[in-house]
Design a protein around this motif. Structure first.
Motif, PDB file in Angstrom:
ATOM      1  N   ASP A 130      49.970  38.597  29.465  1.00  0.00           N
ATOM      2  CA  ASP A 130      49.028  39.025  28.642  1.00  0.00           C
ATOM      3  C   ASP A 130      48.772  39.002  26.908  1.00  0.00           C
ATOM      4  O   ASP A 130      48.048  39.384  26.685  1.00  0.00           O
ATOM      5  N   ARG A 188      45.395  38.470  25.171  1.00  0.00           N
ATOM      6  CA  ARG A 188      44.905  39.675  24.673  1.00  0.00           C
ATOM      7  C   ARG A 188      45.029  38.650  22.971  1.00  0.00           C
ATOM      8  O   ARG A 188      43.565  39.063  22.275  1.00  0.00           O
ATOM      9  N   GLU A 194      36.944  35.397  30.905  1.00  0.00           N
ATOM     10  CA  GLU A 194      36.734  36.518  31.823  1.00  0.00           C
ATOM     11  C   GLU A 194      37.212  37.944  31.239  1.00  0.00           C
ATOM     12  O   GLU A 194      35.952  38.723  31.271  1.00  0.00           O
ATOM     13  N   ALA A 195      38.214  37.802  30.654  1.00  0.00           N
ATOM     14  CA  ALA A 195      38.484  39.443  29.488  1.00  0.00           C
ATOM     15  C   ALA A 195      37.310  39.212  28.130  1.00  0.00           C
ATOM     16  O   ALA A 195      37.086  41.256  27.799  1.00  0.00           O
ATOM     17  N   ASP A 206      34.628  41.956  29.442  1.00  0.00           N
ATOM     18  CA  ASP A 206      34.806  43.287  29.733  1.00  0.00           C
ATOM     19  C   ASP A 206      35.174  43.772  28.520  1.00  0.00           C
ATOM     20  O   ASP A 206      36.333  43.842  28.126  1.00  0.00           O
ATOM     21  N   HIS A 207      34.289  44.546  28.777  1.00  0.00           N
ATOM     22  CA  HIS A 207      34.450  45.860  27.514  1.00  0.00           C
ATOM     23  C   HIS A 207      35.764  47.277  27.765  1.00  0.00           C
ATOM     24  O   HIS A 207      36.068  48.267  27.606  1.00  0.00           O
ATOM     25  N   HIS A 208      36.411  46.619  29.160  1.00  0.00           N
ATOM     26  CA  HIS A 208      37.622  47.413  29.674  1.00  0.00           C
ATOM     27  C   HIS A 208      38.725  47.409  29.661  1.00  0.00           C
ATOM     28  O   HIS A 208      39.775  47.806  29.758  1.00  0.00           O
ATOM     29  N   ARG A 209      38.694  46.090  29.156  1.00  0.00           N
ATOM     30  CA  ARG A 209      39.852  45.106  28.770  1.00  0.00           C
ATOM     31  C   ARG A 209      39.744  45.136  27.556  1.00  0.00           C
ATOM     32  O   ARG A 209      39.137  44.081  27.398  1.00  0.00           O
ATOM     33  N   TYR A 210      41.113  45.704  27.143  1.00  0.00           N
ATOM     34  CA  TYR A 210      41.610  44.725  25.750  1.00  0.00           C
ATOM     35  C   TYR A 210      40.125  45.439  24.737  1.00  0.00           C
ATOM     36  O   TYR A 210      40.135  44.343  23.918  1.00  0.00           O
ATOM     37  N   SER A 211      40.599  47.034  25.326  1.00  0.00           N
ATOM     38  CA  SER A 211      39.438  47.877  23.995  1.00  0.00           C
ATOM     39  C   SER A 211      39.823  47.234  22.413  1.00  0.00           C
ATOM     40  O   SER A 211      39.223  47.725  21.822  1.00  0.00           O
TER      41      SER A 211
END
Length: 287
Positions: free
Chosen positions: A110, A114, A154-155, A158-163
């Motif tokens: 993680d 991040r 990938e992350a 994605d606006h849902h991840r690690y905002s």
């Protein structure tokens, strides 16, 4: 400046100079922004150059490797960023012992993901390069580098991840480095024989793992970069603790390499733009 950006993600300082270095030097020279990201400090790397095997080097190996990395980046003409994790070392034994607690290969995914996502969203690369699932070779930090790079690729989109790590950014293409190919080594070995000289690669070729040959079939992209082989070698020599300037890496004359194998090889692993394979440019479909 063209506005195109390339991020090359590596496990240790010196990896950027032995894997895809001439390609990054070429793109930097052409006016593209190139950022090398080094995930660990290389603190547990062995000193492989006898001339550097000295108490004053052992006593400050982390600082020495940072200085070496700065010189190599300058030679290649690239930007550089440390992700800040601890080198896991290469465990020896059968079976190998666990990697040290708290080292890069021992911690969860993680936090590394991040940090890399944040850097991707700041730099906004069009293309990323990293290692395949085998790590190029099975060093635990190289395998973890693959895992972190793919997850961050990938992350980051994605606006849902690690905002909390910046605005989303979709990297158009992700590549794996495939620089260690048997065919290239055999070609150079044969050239030594044709010139009445003993080549340095006989033991490598004799003990080559047949399973490694599958990676040659995975190459999708060959980047012409022979003009930058001298920069590649100078950058590698800048990592003086890690490379003996008298080693077999520098035995084959540059003119042979330019003539016989003027490219560096990559595998297109992910693409968000239409592509036509094989390719000769990491930015194909992005330009």
């Amino acid at each position: 400046m063209s506005g195109l950006r390339l991020m090359a993600v590596h496990a240790h300082p010196d990896d950027e100079s032995s894997k895809g270095a001439a390609t990054t030097a070429r793109y930097a020279a052409e006016g593209h922004r190139v950022l090398v990201v080094t995930l660990t400090g290389g603190e547990r790397g062995e000193i492989l150059n006898p001339a550097m095997d000295r108490p004053d080097v052992h006593g400050r190996i982390a600082d020495v490797r940072r200085e070496e990395m700065a010189r190599a980046a300058q030679i290649l003409g690239v930007e550089h960023s440390w992700l800040g994790f601890e080198d896991s070392g290469l465990p020896q034994g059968d079976p190998p012992p666990p990697v040290p607690a708290g080292s890069f290969a021992a911690i969860g995914l993680d936090e590394p993901v991040r940090r890399l996502v944040r850097l991707i969203r700041e730099f906004r690369p069009h293309v990323m390069t990293t290692y395949d699932e085998n790590g190029g070779y099975p060093h635990p930090d190289h395998i973890r580098c693959h895992e972190v790079s793919v997850a961050a690729y990938e992350a980051a989109a994605d606006h849902h991840r690690y905002s909390d790590a910046g605005d989303p950014w979709s990297v158009a293409k992700l590549y794996y480095n495939h620089g260690f190919l048997r065919a290239r080594m055999q070609l150079l070995q044969d050239e030594f024989a044709r010139n009445g000289r003993t080549g340095p690669f006989a033991k490598w070729l004799e003990h080559w793992d047949a399973d490694q040959d599958i990676f040659a079939a995975r190459v999708t992209t060959r980047v012409e970069c022979a003009d930058y082989f001298p920069q590649r070698d100078d950058a590698l020599r800048a990592h003086a603790t890690q490379i003996d300037p008298n080693s077999e890496f520098f035995t084959a004359p540059i003119e042979w390499q330019r003539r016989l194998w003027p490219t560096e090889e990559f595998e297109l692993a992910r693409s968000r733009v239409p592509v036509s394979l094989p390719e000769t440019d990491l930015f194909e479909g992005v330009r």
